[in-house]
Design an enzyme around this catalytic site. Structure first.
Site, mmCIF file in Angstrom:
data_model
loop_
_atom_site.group_PDB
_atom_site.id
_atom_site.type_symbol
_atom_site.label_atom_id
_atom_site.label_comp_id
_atom_site.label_asym_id
_atom_site.label_seq_id
_atom_site.Cartn_x
_atom_site.Cartn_y
_atom_site.Cartn_z
ATOM 1 N N HIS A 56 0.855 -1.185 0.000
ATOM 2 C CA HIS A 56 0.000 0.000 0.000
ATOM 3 C C HIS A 56 0.892 1.237 0.000
ATOM 4 C CE1 HIS A 56 -3.870 -1.924 1.832
ATOM 5 N NE2 HIS A 56 -3.319 -2.691 0.904
ATOM 6 N N GLU A 58 0.936 3.795 1.862
ATOM 7 C CA GLU A 58 1.421 4.176 3.196
ATOM 8 C C GLU A 58 2.593 3.296 3.633
ATOM 9 O OE1 GLU A 58 -3.008 5.092 2.948
ATOM 10 O OE2 GLU A 58 -1.712 3.425 2.362
ATOM 11 N N CYS A 86 -6.084 1.900 5.599
ATOM 12 C CA CYS A 86 -6.795 0.683 5.980
ATOM 13 C C CYS A 86 -6.361 0.253 7.383
ATOM 14 C CB CYS A 86 -6.526 -0.430 4.956
ATOM 15 S SG CYS A 86 -4.869 -1.121 5.068
ATOM 16 N N CYS A 89 -2.634 -0.570 7.516
ATOM 17 C CA CYS A 89 -1.783 0.618 7.484
ATOM 18 C C CYS A 89 -1.867 1.407 8.790
ATOM 19 C CB CYS A 89 -2.130 1.487 6.285
ATOM 20 S SG CYS A 89 -1.629 0.734 4.715
#
Length: 154
Positions: A56, A58, A86, A89
């Site tokens: 992701h 992040e 999410c 994360c």
């Protein structure tokens, strides 16, 4: 937390990364990590490129920031991302000790800040993350919608 003009600047830079991700066939999410008004790392989704669901925006940016700083503790850093982090994360953000998070739009399926869980609001954690959200929502919702429409056609 209110999004200031300075925060808007960094969120706009994250949006450019999201657009780049989209052009590369990745879900359009971009992220920056800033310390003392300096960008120390950036990232965008790379799940397809690496066939890795953990890539992701992040996570990519957090790893780069820790490498740049030579320390996993990012206590004085602010994370700017185009979409609500999410649950995964959010856990990483807590472990990296990020001070603040700003995001543009909610993530109704997996959002860990306000949508599906409120990870940063859990009492008793050894680290606290401040957050703010809501920036250029119509533009980002269209960017995501257009991306997924195109994906469904292929």
């Amino acid at each position: 937390m209110v999004i200031t003009d300075k925060d808007s600047y960094y969120l706009d830079r994250a949006i450019l990364l999201a657009e780049k991700a989209s052009q590369l066939g990745e879900v359009p999410v971009g992220c920056l990590i800033v310390e003392n008004d300096k960008i120390v790392a950036d990232g965008f989704n790379e799940k397809e490129k690496f066939s890795d669901p953990l890539r992701h925006a992040e996570i990519v940016a957090l790893k780069k920031a820790a490498e740049f700083k030579g320390d996993w503790r990012l206590n004085n850093c602010i994370l700017y991302t185009t979409m609500e982090p999410c649950i995964m994360c959010c856990g990483a953000i807590l472990h990296y000790r990020i001070k603040k998070v700003f995001f543009c739009i909610r993530e109704n399926k997996f959002g860990g800040v306000i949508s599906k869980a409120q990870i940063f609001d859990i009492k008793g954690l050894n680290h606290c993350v401040e957050y703010g959200y809501g920036y250029r929502e119509p533009y980002l919702e269209k960017l995501l919608s257009d991306f997924f429409k195109l994906k469904r056609k292929h």
